[in-house]
Design a protein around this motif. Structure first.
Motif, mmCIF file in Angstrom:
data_model
loop_
_atom_site.group_PDB
_atom_site.id
_atom_site.type_symbol
_atom_site.label_atom_id
_atom_site.label_comp_id
_atom_site.label_asym_id
_atom_site.label_seq_id
_atom_site.Cartn_x
_atom_site.Cartn_y
_atom_site.Cartn_z
ATOM 1 N N ALA A 455 0.806 -1.223 0.000
ATOM 2 C CA ALA A 455 0.000 0.000 0.000
ATOM 3 C C ALA A 455 0.832 1.263 0.000
ATOM 4 O O ALA A 455 0.295 2.374 0.041
ATOM 5 N N ALA A 456 2.159 1.136 -0.066
ATOM 6 C CA ALA A 456 3.040 2.289 0.091
ATOM 7 C C ALA A 456 3.280 3.033 -1.213
ATOM 8 O O ALA A 456 4.030 4.015 -1.234
ATOM 9 N N ASP A 457 2.669 2.585 -2.336
ATOM 10 C CA ASP A 457 2.823 3.329 -3.583
ATOM 11 C C ASP A 457 2.208 4.725 -3.464
ATOM 12 O O ASP A 457 2.659 5.677 -4.094
ATOM 13 N N ALA A 458 1.137 4.802 -2.694
ATOM 14 C CA ALA A 458 0.493 6.076 -2.380
ATOM 15 C C ALA A 458 0.520 6.213 -0.860
ATOM 16 O O ALA A 458 0.985 5.316 -0.161
ATOM 17 N N PRO A 459 0.056 7.324 -0.324
ATOM 18 C CA PRO A 459 -0.033 7.403 1.147
ATOM 19 C C PRO A 459 -0.825 6.220 1.704
ATOM 20 O O PRO A 459 -1.893 5.874 1.187
ATOM 21 N N VAL A 460 -0.291 5.597 2.745
ATOM 22 C CA VAL A 460 -0.951 4.439 3.349
ATOM 23 C C VAL A 460 -2.233 4.912 4.026
ATOM 24 O O VAL A 460 -2.196 5.767 4.914
ATOM 25 N N ARG A 461 -3.362 4.364 3.584
ATOM 26 C CA ARG A 461 -4.654 4.767 4.138
ATOM 27 C C ARG A 461 -5.236 3.598 4.922
ATOM 28 O O ARG A 461 -5.351 2.482 4.395
ATOM 29 N N ILE A 462 -5.602 3.887 6.169
ATOM 30 C CA ILE A 462 -6.067 2.839 7.088
ATOM 31 C C ILE A 462 -7.436 3.219 7.613
ATOM 32 O O ILE A 462 -7.650 4.348 8.088
ATOM 33 N N ILE A 463 -8.372 2.278 7.524
ATOM 34 C CA ILE A 463 -9.718 2.487 8.058
ATOM 35 C C ILE A 463 -9.844 1.697 9.353
ATOM 36 O O ILE A 463 -9.611 0.489 9.382
ATOM 37 N N ALA A 464 -10.181 2.407 10.439
ATOM 38 C CA ALA A 464 -10.383 1.745 11.729
ATOM 39 C C ALA A 464 -11.753 1.073 11.744
ATOM 40 O O ALA A 464 -12.766 1.723 11.465
ATOM 41 N N ASN A 465 -11.746 -0.223 12.056
ATOM 42 C CA ASN A 465 -12.996 -0.980 12.031
ATOM 43 C C ASN A 465 -13.191 -1.701 13.361
ATOM 44 O O ASN A 465 -12.273 -2.349 13.861
ATOM 45 N N ARG A 466 -14.383 -1.574 13.924
ATOM 46 C CA ARG A 466 -14.695 -2.327 15.145
ATOM 47 C C ARG A 466 -14.999 -3.770 14.742
ATOM 48 O O ARG A 466 -15.894 -4.012 13.929
ATOM 49 N N PRO A 467 -14.273 -4.758 15.286
ATOM 50 C CA PRO A 467 -14.458 -6.151 14.871
ATOM 51 C C PRO A 467 -15.894 -6.605 15.105
ATOM 52 O O PRO A 467 -16.493 -6.337 16.146
ATOM 53 N N ASP A 468 -16.442 -7.305 14.076
ATOM 54 C CA ASP A 468 -17.801 -7.825 14.188
ATOM 55 C C ASP A 468 -17.823 -9.224 13.575
ATOM 56 O O ASP A 468 -17.101 -10.096 14.021
ATOM 57 N N ALA A 469 -18.595 -9.418 12.525
ATOM 58 C CA ALA A 469 -18.716 -10.746 11.923
ATOM 59 C C ALA A 469 -17.436 -11.166 11.223
ATOM 60 O O ALA A 469 -17.123 -12.358 11.134
ATOM 61 N N GLY A 470 -16.707 -10.207 10.673
ATOM 62 C CA GLY A 470 -15.463 -10.527 9.992
ATOM 63 C C GLY A 470 -15.661 -11.097 8.602
ATOM 64 O O GLY A 470 -14.738 -11.718 8.051
ATOM 65 N N ASP A 471 -16.848 -10.890 7.983
ATOM 66 C CA ASP A 471 -17.096 -11.423 6.640
ATOM 67 C C ASP A 471 -16.898 -10.334 5.592
ATOM 68 O O ASP A 471 -16.632 -9.168 5.893
ATOM 69 N N VAL A 472 -17.051 -10.714 4.302
ATOM 70 C CA VAL A 472 -16.796 -9.791 3.199
ATOM 71 C C VAL A 472 -17.751 -8.603 3.241
ATOM 72 O O VAL A 472 -17.356 -7.451 3.017
#
Length: 600
Positions: A455-472
């Protein structure tokens, strides 16, 4: 063994006198009960403790492991209060008894009859040694203990020989003891069983014996996980020390009880706090007696050094790791100044009196031994081994502690002051340090590192997610929400980060990050006691790994900010975005190098 013995064997300086004041004529029988508890209770128990903590952690660490989270931490904080009581009183009482031996030596001038001042000078000298450095001074333990034991063998050996040559002394003692308790040996034995808790000072030293395990040589096949040779040799150390002390306790009690007049034991009497030294002065000549006094002063002073080592091992091991002490608590010198000041204050409060400090000392020792018995009981119960005998031992130590507290409540009062001080200071420190980075390092697995670098080709973008079902569907929905809230370009590659709350009673740890692919969505998963702090540490790790400033995206948290603040302090999670931003602000003072936090 000598390093352990400066604490354990030095009690011979005051134990016979305290035993007579507690049990009177039947003090030899009460001492025998104490010895039986030592050999068939404390010794087997601490042999098990050595097996469970082969690197010298001791019974407190065993309980911490057996009782995780805040239950274990709360118990550890209370036990630290009692341990501090035991160690501090060891320092003050040993110094006070050393003062008694100095003052009552016939060669000492009358101007030295200043017990508080002299004790404070000894304490100051002890603190000065530790401020200078103590590693080399440890070797002094061997000659100090060796000479002291040799001189005690001479004094006690002479006393036993004298008593054996005068059978009338034994006859008079037996008659007086029976007369005092109605002519019944059964009553004498029952009273001895009831009174032995007052003699609990003779049990001190076992916890120190386990603490020195890292210094014990092992066998060639030893490993860190299974140091069988070290455990075996520690068993020999504990057994040798216990047998030596048991013989000395019983014989010294017999000799002092039969040869010293009762009034000499009283406060202000010539045998007060120095029974064996009294016999040496009365029967073995002033030259030998002065040598004995000098040896006793040396070991009693050095017993305080052993206790100081115990304190300097305990406090840095637990409190900073819990986030319950400032970072300077890991340094020895500031702690030495604090402990020396506290010891001086205790000395003044107790007027440098040996007997008046005995109850407080016994309380600290007995609580630690009771906790060791409980730790062994729980450990054997968990491993499905025989545990009933150790439960009985736990009950015995519990009863002994209760009796000692009822009879002499000053111990629990001092311990309570230490406990309250530790807890209040600890909680205050934990709150003040709550926005520290609190992560010793980030350990990312190969998949996680691959995701970050890809992901370092562009600025690394991270989305904070509260763990839940963990499915797609969960990640697809979260991604649509983030693109809408933060206007992320549709072709921008993003990473998801999920932090599950771990043991919130822990303060800091290494962050282990796992990379997982869920239907094309790249997820970084980890467990941490504090969610914002973990996210901040991961963002800094991404920056250092890629050389680019990462961007993290959060949603607004609905609710009262104050309630979320309290939730963060108690459970490590709450209004994550602003706390993460504050952690980053403290960890990275340069705004240009600080990871960006977006909330929408």
């Amino acid at each position: 063994m000598c390093l352990t013995g400066v604490d354990y064997f030095s009690t011979l300086g005051y134990q016979p006198g305290i035993a007579f004041l507690a049990a009177g004529l039947i003090s030899p029988l009460a001492t025998l009960v104490l010895v039986l508890l030592t050999l068939f209770g404390a010794l087997p128990m601490y042999r098990r403790v050595a097996e469970l903590s082969p690197h010298g952690q001791g019974s407190i660490a065993i309980l911490e492991e057996l009782l995780p989270r805040w239950r274990g931490k709360a118990l550890v904080l209370c036990l630290l209060g009692f341990a501090a009581t035991g160690f501090i009183i060891t320092i003050t009482m040993s110094a006070a008894d050393a003062t008694e031996h100095i003052i009552h030596n016939p060669l000492a001038p009358a101007s030295m009859d200043q017990p508080i001042l002299l004790t404070l000078l000894l304490l100051g000298a002890l603190g000065a040694v530790f401020l200078k450095g103590f590693r080399e001074a440890i070797w002094l333990a061997v000659p100090i203990v060796g000479i002291y034991l040799l001189l005690n063998v001479i004094v006690v050996g002479w006393g036993i020989h004298y008593v054996a040559a005068r059978p009338d002394l034994f006859t008079q003692w037996k008659g007086a003891a029976l007369t005092e308790y109605g002519g019944s040996w059964i009553r004498v034995i029952v009273v001895a069983l009831v009174l032995f808790p007052k003699l609990a000072l003779g049990l001190s030293g076992f916890e120190t014996g386990v603490a020195v395990m890292p210094l014990v040589a092992g066998s060639p096949g030893d490993t860190d996980a299974h140091p069988e040779g070290r455990i075996h040799h520690t068993h020999k150390l504990l057994t040798t020390a216990a047998l030596t002390m048991s013989v000395m306790l019983v014989t010294s009690s017999i000799v002092t009880t039969l040869l010293i007049p009762a009034e000499a034991f009283r406060a202000g009497g010539p045998a007060y706090g120095r029974a064996l030294a009294f016999i040496a002065h009365e029967h073995l000549g002033e030259a030998f007696a002065t040598l004995y006094d000098f040896s006793t002063v040396a070991i009693l002073w050095f017993a305080g050094a052993s206790a100081m080592v115990g304190l300097l091992n305990l406090v840095p091991r637990y409190l900073p790791r819990y986030g319950m002490a400032p970072e300077w608590a890991k340094a020895n010198r500031p702690l030495v100044v604090i402990f020396t000041f506290i010891a001086g204050l205790i000395t003044i409060l107790f007027n440098a009196d040996v007997n008046s400090q005995g109850g407080a000392y016994a309380t600290g020792v007995l609580v630690l031994m009771g906790s060791a018995a409980l730790a062994v009981t729980l450990a054997r119960l968990r491993s499905r081994q025989a545990w009933q005998g150790y439960l009985v031992l736990t009950v015995i130590f519990g009863y002994t502690t209760f009796v000692n507290i009822v009879e002499r409540p000053e111990g629990i009062k001092i311990a309570s002051i230490f406990i309250v001080t530790i807890i209040v200071t600890s909680m205050t420190s934990r709150v003040l340090r709550s926005t520290e980075l609190r992560v010793h390092g980030v350990d990312a697995d190969p998949a996680a590192r691959q995701f970050i670098h890809a992901a370092a080709d562009a600025p690394v973008r991270i989305i904070a997610n509260r763990p839940d079902a963990g499915d797609v569907e969960e990640y697809a929905s979260k991604l649509r929400e983030a693109r809408d809230s933060h206007h992320l370009p549709p072709d921008e590659h993003v990473l998801f980060v999920e932090v599950r709350p771990g043991d919130v009673s822990q303060f800091s740890d290494t962050l282990k990050v796992e990379g997982v692919d869920v239907g094309g969505h790249r997820v970084l998963r980890c467990v941490s006691p504090a969610i914002p702090n973990a996210i901040a540490a991961l963002l800094l790790y991404c920056r250092d790994e890629t050389g680019k400033i990462p961007h993290a995206y959060f949603g607004w948290t609905e609710g009262n900010p104050l309630a979320y603040l309290l939730k963060f302090l108690a459970f490590g999670e709450g209004d994550t975005a602003p706390v993460t931003r504050e952690v980053l602000r403290q960890a990275e003072p340069n705004p240009r190098r600080r990871p960006r936090i977006h909330v929408g």
